[in-house]
Scaffold this motif. Sequence first.
Motif, PDB file in Angstrom:
ATOM      1  N   GLN A  75      33.723 -19.913 -30.693  1.00  0.00           N
ATOM      2  CA  GLN A  75      34.343 -19.688 -29.382  1.00  0.00           C
ATOM      3  C   GLN A  75      34.215 -20.942 -28.518  1.00  0.00           C
ATOM      4  OE1 GLN A  75      36.201 -17.286 -28.375  1.00  0.00           O
ATOM      5  NE2 GLN A  75      35.939 -16.118 -30.253  1.00  0.00           N
ATOM      6  N   ASP A  79      37.193 -23.485 -26.945  1.00  0.00           N
ATOM      7  CA  ASP A  79      37.363 -23.626 -25.501  1.00  0.00           C
ATOM      8  C   ASP A  79      37.252 -25.076 -25.050  1.00  0.00           C
ATOM      9  OD1 ASP A  79      37.776 -21.897 -23.178  1.00  0.00           O
ATOM     10  OD2 ASP A  79      35.924 -22.799 -22.451  1.00  0.00           O
ATOM     11  N   ARG A  80      36.557 -25.913 -25.830  1.00  0.00           N
ATOM     12  CA  ARG A  80      36.344 -27.311 -25.431  1.00  0.00           C
ATOM     13  C   ARG A  80      37.647 -28.084 -25.384  1.00  0.00           C
ATOM     14  NH1 ARG A  80      31.494 -30.597 -26.068  1.00  0.00           N
ATOM     15  NH2 ARG A  80      32.917 -32.312 -26.428  1.00  0.00           N
ATOM     16  N   CYS A  84      40.025 -27.654 -28.611  1.00  0.00           N
ATOM     17  CA  CYS A  84      40.566 -26.330 -28.284  1.00  0.00           C
ATOM     18  C   CYS A  84      41.766 -25.961 -29.147  1.00  0.00           C
ATOM     19  CB  CYS A  84      40.938 -26.251 -26.811  1.00  0.00           C
ATOM     20  SG  CYS A  84      42.277 -27.350 -26.390  1.00  0.00           S
ATOM     21  N   HIS A 134      46.632 -18.254 -29.523  1.00  0.00           N
ATOM     22  CA  HIS A 134      45.671 -19.116 -28.826  1.00  0.00           C
ATOM     23  C   HIS A 134      46.397 -20.281 -28.143  1.00  0.00           C
ATOM     24  CE1 HIS A 134      41.876 -21.050 -27.933  1.00  0.00           C
ATOM     25  NE2 HIS A 134      42.248 -22.127 -28.586  1.00  0.00           N
ATOM     26  N   LEU A 138      46.475 -21.231 -24.203  1.00  0.00           N
ATOM     27  CA  LEU A 138      46.144 -22.535 -23.622  1.00  0.00           C
ATOM     28  C   LEU A 138      47.277 -23.006 -22.711  1.00  0.00           C
ATOM     29  CD1 LEU A 138      44.607 -24.369 -26.723  1.00  0.00           C
ATOM     30  CD2 LEU A 138      43.397 -23.464 -24.740  1.00  0.00           C
ATOM     31  N   SER A 141      47.090 -21.117 -19.426  1.00  0.00           N
ATOM     32  CA  SER A 141      45.737 -20.906 -18.888  1.00  0.00           C
ATOM     33  C   SER A 141      45.658 -21.028 -17.364  1.00  0.00           C
ATOM     34  CB  SER A 141      44.752 -21.861 -19.537  1.00  0.00           C
ATOM     35  OG  SER A 141      45.223 -23.179 -19.410  1.00  0.00           O
ATOM     36  N   GLN A 301      44.940 -29.278 -20.063  1.00  0.00           N
ATOM     37  CA  GLN A 301      43.609 -28.940 -20.595  1.00  0.00           C
ATOM     38  C   GLN A 301      42.508 -29.522 -19.714  1.00  0.00           C
ATOM     39  OE1 GLN A 301      43.546 -26.482 -22.528  1.00  0.00           O
ATOM     40  NE2 GLN A 301      45.748 -26.791 -22.601  1.00  0.00           N
ATOM     41  N   ARG A 304      42.258 -27.209 -16.912  1.00  0.00           N
ATOM     42  CA  ARG A 304      41.703 -25.924 -17.342  1.00  0.00           C
ATOM     43  C   ARG A 304      40.185 -26.014 -17.430  1.00  0.00           C
ATOM     44  NH1 ARG A 304      40.098 -23.633 -22.262  1.00  0.00           N
ATOM     45  NH2 ARG A 304      40.463 -25.612 -23.304  1.00  0.00           N
ATOM     46  N   VAL A 305      39.722 -27.124 -17.986  1.00  0.00           N
ATOM     47  CA  VAL A 305      38.275 -27.239 -18.182  1.00  0.00           C
ATOM     48  C   VAL A 305      37.560 -27.476 -16.855  1.00  0.00           C
ATOM     49  CG1 VAL A 305      36.498 -28.375 -19.527  1.00  0.00           C
ATOM     50  CG2 VAL A 305      38.756 -28.160 -20.456  1.00  0.00           C
ATOM     51  N   PRO A 309      34.207 -21.663 -14.649  1.00  0.00           N
ATOM     52  CA  PRO A 309      34.392 -20.674 -15.727  1.00  0.00           C
ATOM     53  C   PRO A 309      34.617 -19.262 -15.181  1.00  0.00           C
ATOM     54  CG  PRO A 309      32.236 -21.780 -15.886  1.00  0.00           C
ATOM     55  CD  PRO A 309      32.998 -22.473 -14.818  1.00  0.00           C
TER      56      PRO A 309
END
Length: 1309
Positions: A75, A79-80, A84, A134, A138, A141, A301, A304-305, A309
């Motif tokens: 997981q 997510d990284r 990802c 997935h 992404l 997201s 991304q 997103r990161v 969280p």
Amino acid sequence: MLLNGDCPESLKKEEAAAEPPRENGLDEADPGDETTGQEVIVIQDTGFSVKILAPGIEPFSLQVSPQEMVQEIHQVLMDREDTCHRTCFSLHLDGNVLDHFSELRSVEGLQEGSVLRVVEEPYTVREARIHVRHVRDLLKSLDPSDAFNGVDCNSLSFLSVFTDGDLGDSGKRKKGLEMDPIDCTPPEYILPGSRERPLCPLQPQNRDWKPLQCLKVLTMSGWNPPPGNRKMHGDLMYLFVITAEDRQVSITASTRGFYLNQSTAYHFNPKPASPRFLSHSLVELLNQISPTFKKNFAVLQKKRVQRHPFERIATPFQVYSWTAPQAEHAMDCVRAEDAYTSRLGYEEHIPGQTRDWNEELQTTRELPRKNLPERLLRERAIFKVHSDFTAAATRGAMAVIDGNVMAINPSEETKMQMFIWNNIFFSLGFDVRDHYKDFGGDVAAYVAPTNDLNGVRTYNAVDVEGLYTLGTVVVDYRGYRVTAQSIIPGILERDQEQSVIYGSIDFGKTVVSHPRYLELLERTSRPLKILRHQVLNDRDEEVELCSSVECKGIIGNDGRHYILDLLRTFPPDLNFLPVPGEELPEECARAGFPRAHRHKLCCLRQELVDAFVEHRYLLFMKLAALQLMQQNASQLETPSSLENGGPSSLESKSEDPPGQEAGSEEDGSSASGLAKVKELAETIAADDGTEAGRHLCKELGGEAVGSISSTAFDIRFNPDIFSPGVRFPESCQDEVRDQKQLLKDAAAFLLSCQIPGLVKDCMEHAVLPVDGATLAEVMRQRGINMRYLGKVLELVLRSPARHQLDHVFKIGIGELITRSAKHIFKTYLQGVELSGLSAAISHFLNCFLSSYPNPVAHLPADELVSKKRNKRRKNRPPGAADNTAWAVMTPQELWKNICQEAKNYFDFDLECETVDQAVETYGLQKITLLREISLKTGIQVLLKEYSFDSRHKPAFTEEDVLNIFPVVKHVNPKASDAFHFFQSGQAKVQQGFLKEGCELINEALNLFNNVYGAMHVETCACLRLLARLHYIMGDYAEALSNQQKAVLMSERVMGTEHPNTIQEYMHLALYCFASSQLSTALSLLYRARYLMLLVFGEDHPEMALLDNNIGLVLHGVMEYDLSLRFLENALAVSTKYHGPKALKVALSHHLVARVYESKAEFRSALQHEKEGYTIYKTQLGEDHEKTKESSEYLKCLTQQAVALQRTMNEIYRNGSSANIPPLKFTAPSMASVLEQLNVINGILFIPLSQKDLENLKAEVARRHQLQEASRNKDRAEEPMATEPAPAGAPEDLGSQPPAAKDPSPGVQG
């Protein structure tokens, strides 16, 4: 770290030995090791780091903990940012594949510094689908549409709009900001006295929501599934993509990865196209063919990161938003596929089968629970299955009402149909086969499911091994009530008559019992206060039960003992159940009871039963105390005789008991009273061996307090008393008579103790309801059902300090109106077919809220009405009525019905015939009514400004109704151990041991996360308390980070404008101010004020606190005029709600005086400070510190005023040549503003470490001299002796540790 259950409650099973908990740092302690009687358990093994080698990127290290599963590393990698795009891979250690579901500690050779290689695996159809899904997640997201549409447990959060990103980092950058100019002017609608209540600011647009477009279309191709010959080449499925550059490509997903093929929309050619690039990840392939995709995906991304969280983790239960902006509907392959495949196959990653919900729910209950790790695992499993079951049941219930599920008895009439979908059984809330004929027909059938759910909740909480309940969820959707239940194995194959071996299927005519059920239910009878009793069946035989007759016992094919139909777990509420020939106590008669209710299933709440028993216990103990003293006295006089223990000598002897017992009479109701009572109980228990002791309990227990045992205190209720159709044997007549009396007493107790208690708590601001939901919650906590709302409001109206209860009255009236409207709306909606839904709902809202006198409903357009009207079919889905009766409703008629409903249901006379009269008479806000009705019925409206008051056009059009959501009731499994840690932490904090409290609460937080996952209401309370403790201990950064999490969590789990969220915003603003983030603090406070205005309005005691906060911060940034507007409003509100003589008001006067001083308007400043001084003097006396402080300040003000006057006179006399000494106007220091902020928020600093406590007495004196000097240096160390302003919200336990009033004696060493 090793921990022993620090508080005996946490050792549910084992009795804790009386030994102080040892901290014990050995890792070898065996989890089951209970040598000391204390559990010693490894809660957290120390983590270690491993190195991850993934193809195409630099190796990186990852912190892991031994109890994690290998799957959790998967997981993290998905997510990284840099990994990802991979989903189909395995992890290898030294060439061996790690099993997905094994724990890391069980992997041989895995240790600090091990290298894990990421190895790409071949795809299967399932893995390819998971990969596409997935990638879609992404791409979406940052898109909030899932949260607005209420799917996949997404929900909204707006905190980042007001803090500009994460608070943690900005604290360091903005240090130099103390006096930089910042724009502090709030929007017009936030200022005190503003009349407009806009809706749009409720959901501000987030910058990140305009998503970067990476692709135009990504969808399944029409060429799916691959033909046989291509399957044998490894083709799994085909995708169709239109890139941002408008290039259309067709992609093959094969076992080896993704590549372009030569198919077009009309021509199938599976051969690879150029560039012949095979990529294991779809993202890498798209990067190759579309430069825009490459650039935008990377940016996306990154963003997103960077998000917190907590903004993206799924919540355990779906939260719905009642407003949403207009959204564009974009193409989305996964969403489309989800809607049409029933989403059962790969949804939960369980290969190819639907879930056996019953088996999962029951197996998790059977998990072992001997020690903490086992209990955590068990509770986590129970919670997870429950939240999954709730989500599935909700989806199923909506499908049933929307007509997408085939009934199992399709030939019967709609109301009688039952459904099975995804292994869940669904039934509608109608009275099928006259089952509830004697209880109120359909009305009874509508309330039975919620009563049953309460029963399930209660039996689940008692958690007796071997007794099983069904998974139960009650869903209200489109006017229908659907009950979803898990299915007992084998129940569908046989008749109910054969399978029921305990209880009755016909309300007490035929009754059966079973020894194993009696044994299991006997274990629940004490906690649930249920009496084991005899009833007669139709053959006049006595049958023994330990529950109500409706409670049925069925042994499933799995051999488990199930109980169902728990709708009468609790005793009946006699105030709403007129029984011919029975008189109620006079308190009830005075209040106009008994009143006939719509159904005969009214029962008392569990909270009421508990409160009543506790009340009786105190009574029992007082009587026992008197008796005991007397007995001792009489034994001294005449050791031989006990006869004079009669009531006649009671009065004479009660004057000279030993001191502490006399106290227990006055204190009876308070907590300390309880402690003394417990001591007494022990004395009595010790005496029990003697005849005298038993004699004593006999005399008291039996008669005086309605206990069932003659030798001990034990009150239980027989739930079958007054049940129509239930008969009791002759031999039990006495018992039945006593039970009837007990029920009457309980009904009287609700009216004479609980309701007045609630009103008194509201008067003293011990509870502060802000909206309908919080009012309902405080009523239910005291065991008062919502049907008593009219009685509560009557008591508020008759209260001597009526205006101090204005806010409660307003909320109550709003709740009464919206609940009555909800009852009407329910039947209104049942007559509406799907195509007329938005028209019908907007018409209802117009009649309910719009001032437009005659709104017209829009029927579906004529050109769409088919020429052939089909004859009415018998078995249409429940939600497909085809009449248009709803269209003729008028506002006058609706409001007449609302007033009637309020009278019939709540017994309250509303004095209004239109919405405008209601608003005028009761001071309500239409926007608040809209929020309340939408939340109660699941309506979602468009986010825009509604002109409710226009008399020329209706407020709502059908385009304004966006959606209707289900309203879901379900069981909330609890994390018991975590909760005990939390409670003992709170207790420690209240005794003043902050460090220990902090550790316990941190531990509780770990356990909560362990059981609930990251998002939960209880975790939120935990974070809030932690933040407050860190703040008091001077660690502002830690306070900020915890409080930021608390705000995000409250927004996500409770709702963005829930009163709890408003509270959290206020706390966060305080911690921001302390960290010198002034502009952030202000925008957070403005947000809180806006929400408060929307949810309630201005006139609320909580608003005084908010405005004081805003005023102080504005004072700090030298916006004096603006500051005064808020502070003077706060002063007015405080005066109204606390009375002009309250200490809060004195404080308010002082704050206003300080701002006038800064403006050099000394006359006004003096006037306010004098007011404050007078209050202090009358309330606290001349010598109190506060009074002295105030008089000092008055002197100082007078001197400044005199100096100013001199200067002015000088100028008048000598003109411009006067030599004027420069005037000193004080700009407030940040520290002094912060000090005042702490005072009004009820935060007191108290000494922390043990060492401090020993030399405290000496310290206190010395510190007072040093106080001025060190005030700005180290605030958390100094014991400020301020009056503990009880301004902190009531739920903030720990806001006023008793130790703080006078540090020396209060804090125990």
